[in-house]
Scaffold this motif. Structure first.
Motif, PDB file in Angstrom:
ATOM      1  N   UNK A  17       9.419  11.194  -5.827  1.00 50.47           N
ATOM      2  CA  UNK A  17      10.712  10.503  -5.794  1.00 50.47           C
ATOM      3  C   UNK A  17      10.654   9.224  -6.633  1.00 50.47           C
ATOM      4  N   UNK A  18       9.548   8.505  -6.528  1.00 46.44           N
ATOM      5  CA  UNK A  18       9.385   7.276  -7.310  1.00 46.44           C
ATOM      6  C   UNK A  18       9.456   7.578  -8.810  1.00 46.44           C
ATOM      7  N   UNK A  19       8.810   8.659  -9.224  1.00 44.93           N
ATOM      8  CA  UNK A  19       8.855   9.045 -10.643  1.00 44.93           C
ATOM      9  C   UNK A  19      10.271   9.422 -11.056  1.00 44.93           C
ATOM     10  N   UNK A  20      10.953  10.189 -10.205  1.00 41.55           N
ATOM     11  CA  UNK A  20      12.320  10.616 -10.516  1.00 41.55           C
ATOM     12  C   UNK A  20      13.257   9.421 -10.677  1.00 41.55           C
TER      13      UNK A  20
ATOM     14  N   UNK B 258       8.441   1.722 -11.545  1.00 40.95           N
ATOM     15  CA  UNK B 258       7.169   1.415 -12.198  1.00 40.95           C
ATOM     16  C   UNK B 258       6.103   1.250 -11.115  1.00 40.95           C
ATOM     17  N   UNK B 259       5.263   2.256 -10.977  1.00 38.80           N
ATOM     18  CA  UNK B 259       4.277   2.313  -9.902  1.00 38.80           C
ATOM     19  C   UNK B 259       2.879   2.066 -10.449  1.00 38.80           C
ATOM     20  N   UNK B 260       2.158   1.150  -9.801  1.00 34.85           N
ATOM     21  CA  UNK B 260       0.771   0.857 -10.164  1.00 34.85           C
ATOM     22  C   UNK B 260      -0.095   1.046  -8.919  1.00 34.85           C
ATOM     23  N   UNK B 261      -0.933   2.058  -8.969  1.00 33.37           N
ATOM     24  CA  UNK B 261      -1.861   2.306  -7.869  1.00 33.37           C
ATOM     25  C   UNK B 261      -3.024   1.331  -7.948  1.00 33.37           C
ATOM     26  N   UNK B 262      -3.870   1.342  -6.919  1.00 29.50           N
ATOM     27  CA  UNK B 262      -5.060   0.492  -6.969  1.00 29.50           C
ATOM     28  C   UNK B 262      -5.987   0.914  -8.103  1.00 29.50           C
TER      29      UNK B 262
ATOM     30  N   UNK C  29       0.830  -1.204   0.000  1.00 37.93           N
ATOM     31  CA  UNK C  29       0.000   0.000   0.000  1.00 37.93           C
ATOM     32  C   UNK C  29       0.866   1.256   0.000  1.00 37.93           C
ATOM     33  N   UNK C  30       2.148   1.105   0.376  1.00 36.27           N
ATOM     34  CA  UNK C  30       3.039   2.252   0.574  1.00 36.27           C
ATOM     35  C   UNK C  30       4.278   2.129  -0.300  1.00 36.27           C
ATOM     36  N   UNK C  31       4.873   3.280  -0.625  1.00 39.73           N
ATOM     37  CA  UNK C  31       6.083   3.283  -1.447  1.00 39.73           C
ATOM     38  C   UNK C  31       7.298   2.757  -0.681  1.00 39.73           C
TER      39      UNK C  31
ATOM     40  N   UNK D  81      16.081   1.970 -10.153  1.00 38.59           N
ATOM     41  CA  UNK D  81      14.683   2.357 -10.090  1.00 38.59           C
ATOM     42  C   UNK D  81      13.814   1.656 -11.106  1.00 38.59           C
ATOM     43  N   UNK D  82      14.312   1.491 -12.322  1.00 36.09           N
ATOM     44  CA  UNK D  82      13.517   0.866 -13.380  1.00 36.09           C
ATOM     45  C   UNK D  82      13.297  -0.619 -13.135  1.00 36.09           C
ATOM     46  N   UNK D  83      14.069  -1.195 -12.214  1.00 29.69           N
ATOM     47  CA  UNK D  83      13.932  -2.616 -11.893  1.00 29.69           C
ATOM     48  C   UNK D  83      13.081  -2.865 -10.655  1.00 29.69           C
ATOM     49  N   UNK D  84      12.416  -1.811 -10.179  1.00 25.29           N
ATOM     50  CA  UNK D  84      11.495  -1.927  -9.048  1.00 25.29           C
ATOM     51  C   UNK D  84      10.079  -1.661  -9.535  1.00 25.29           C
ATOM     52  N   UNK D  85       9.197  -2.603  -9.257  1.00 23.85           N
ATOM     53  CA  UNK D  85       7.783  -2.493  -9.623  1.00 23.85           C
ATOM     54  C   UNK D  85       6.958  -2.491  -8.341  1.00 23.85           C
ATOM     55  N   UNK D  86       6.130  -1.485  -8.168  1.00 18.12           N
ATOM     56  CA  UNK D  86       5.274  -1.395  -6.991  1.00 18.12           C
ATOM     57  C   UNK D  86       3.816  -1.527  -7.420  1.00 18.12           C
ATOM     58  N   UNK D  87       3.121  -2.508  -6.845  1.00 13.79           N
ATOM     59  CA  UNK D  87       1.715  -2.722  -7.198  1.00 13.79           C
ATOM     60  C   UNK D  87       0.848  -2.616  -5.939  1.00 13.79           C
ATOM     61  N   UNK D  88      -0.282  -1.947  -6.092  1.00 15.63           N
ATOM     62  CA  UNK D  88      -1.221  -1.838  -4.976  1.00 15.63           C
ATOM     63  C   UNK D  88      -1.078  -0.565  -4.170  1.00 15.63           C
ATOM     64  N   UNK D  89      -0.291   0.390  -4.659  1.00 14.32           N
ATOM     65  CA  UNK D  89      -0.105   1.652  -3.940  1.00 14.32           C
ATOM     66  C   UNK D  89      -1.485   2.297  -3.741  1.00 14.32           C
TER      67      UNK D  89
END
Length: 313
Positions: A200-203, A207-211, A151-153, A180-188
């Motif tokens: 910071x995640x964008x910078x 790869x961020x995927x929100x709910x 749920x969190x970065x 950074x490009x090799x980290x995928x976050x799902x469920x933020x």
């Protein structure tokens, strides 16, 4: 003298001759052993920014394995003969967080150096354990990709509290262990993070995927696409499962429960999808506080996550 009905303490559980429970696959690791899965407990929760007894989770998850059988009805396959090598739990330092992080990394490295199996499960602990654990896998395997259910970065700054359960991925990025490009976050999850950390995640190219993204695209499709992408860039893929990615209705035993997360079925199905890919070699499960749980719901879900990782690949 022999007794007719007395058994050693703790062994009075009913036994059906045709059923093997998943915890019966556990084998204490001895030098020279080989098996399919290696498991280690990292029972550290003193880095949690909220009160947590997540250090008790490795024990509760092991116990919860006894709630499930080794037979997959979906696949019509019994995994009773699979050997799960249990390396035990790391003895954390009672006062020094830095020493604890050192011990965790050394212990994971020692497990990998035995070369006794090909795939691994790491039981936390709070999410702070992912920093030393992933660092050890990076040293052993090389370039590493991470898929983080959360749920969190967990990209908080280190100035306000040092290395905590909110900083593991910032620590990994800033130490050069992870790109950074090799980290995928799902469920933020909405209303669960600060704008500074989303920026910071964008910078960093994470790869961020929100709910909302999950609702639009579908979790399994996201996981499939990202593993396919990562498989071309890295030497191994590590799954980091923060149980607070799951909705509080399905995982009440998390220190940071909240609404709007994954259902248990969504989580389990996505783990099955990920575990079927050859470069996926390891998984950690973190952020369960058994003292906050209800009828071991969260520990049982975590045990089922283990089953999907171990048996469904």
């Amino acid at each position: 003298m022999s007794f007719q009905y007395l058994k050693p303490r703790g062994s009075t559980r009913f036994k059906d001759r045709y059923t093997t429970k998943a915890d019966e696959n556990l084998t204490k690791f001895e030098t020279g052993d080989t098996g399919e899965i290696g498991m280690i407990g990292l029972p550290s929760s003193k880095s949690s920014i909220s009160f947590s007894m997540a250090a008790e989770a490795p024990s509760s998850i092991r116990s919860a394995l006894g709630s499930f059988s080794t037979y997959s009805g979906d696949k019509d396959e019994d995994y009773a003969d699979m050997k799960l090598l249990d390396y035990g739990d790391v003895a954390v330092h009672p006062t020094s967080l830095e020493e604890t992080l050192h011990r965790l990394q050394v212990s994971v490295s020692e497990m990998l150096e035995t070369r006794a199996c090909e795939r691994y499960v790491v039981l936390g602990g709070d999410h702070g354990i992912s920093y030393p654990s992933i660092s050890a896998f990076h040293k052993h395997y090389g370039r590493i990709g991470v898929i983080q259910w959360d749920a969190h970065h967990d990209l908080r700054n280190l100035e306000d509290g040092g290395r905590t359960n909110g900083t593991p991925f910032r620590s990994l990025l800033e130490s050069g262990v992870l790109q950074g490009s090799n980290l995928v976050q799902v469920g933020i999850r909405d209303f669960s993070n600060a704008k500074a950390y989303a920026d910071y995640a964008k910078e960093q190219g994470i790869h961020v995927y929100t709910m909302a993204d999950v609702d639009k695209t579908g979790l399994n499709d996201i996981i499939t696409a990202e593993i396919e992408r990562l498989s071309k860039e890295v030497d191994m893929i590590y799954l980091s499962v923060d149980m607070d990615a799951v909705d509080q209705a399905f995982a009440p035993g998390c220190p940071a429960v909240g609404p709007g997360g994954f259902t248990s079925r969504e989580l389990l199905n996505s783990i099955s999808v990920a575990a079927s890919k050859p470069k996926v070699k390891a998984m950690d499960i973190v952020e369960i506080d058994p003292s906050k749980d209800v009828r071991d719901i969260t520990s049982r879900l975590a045990a089922h996550v283990m089953l999907r990782f171990m048996y469904q690949s």
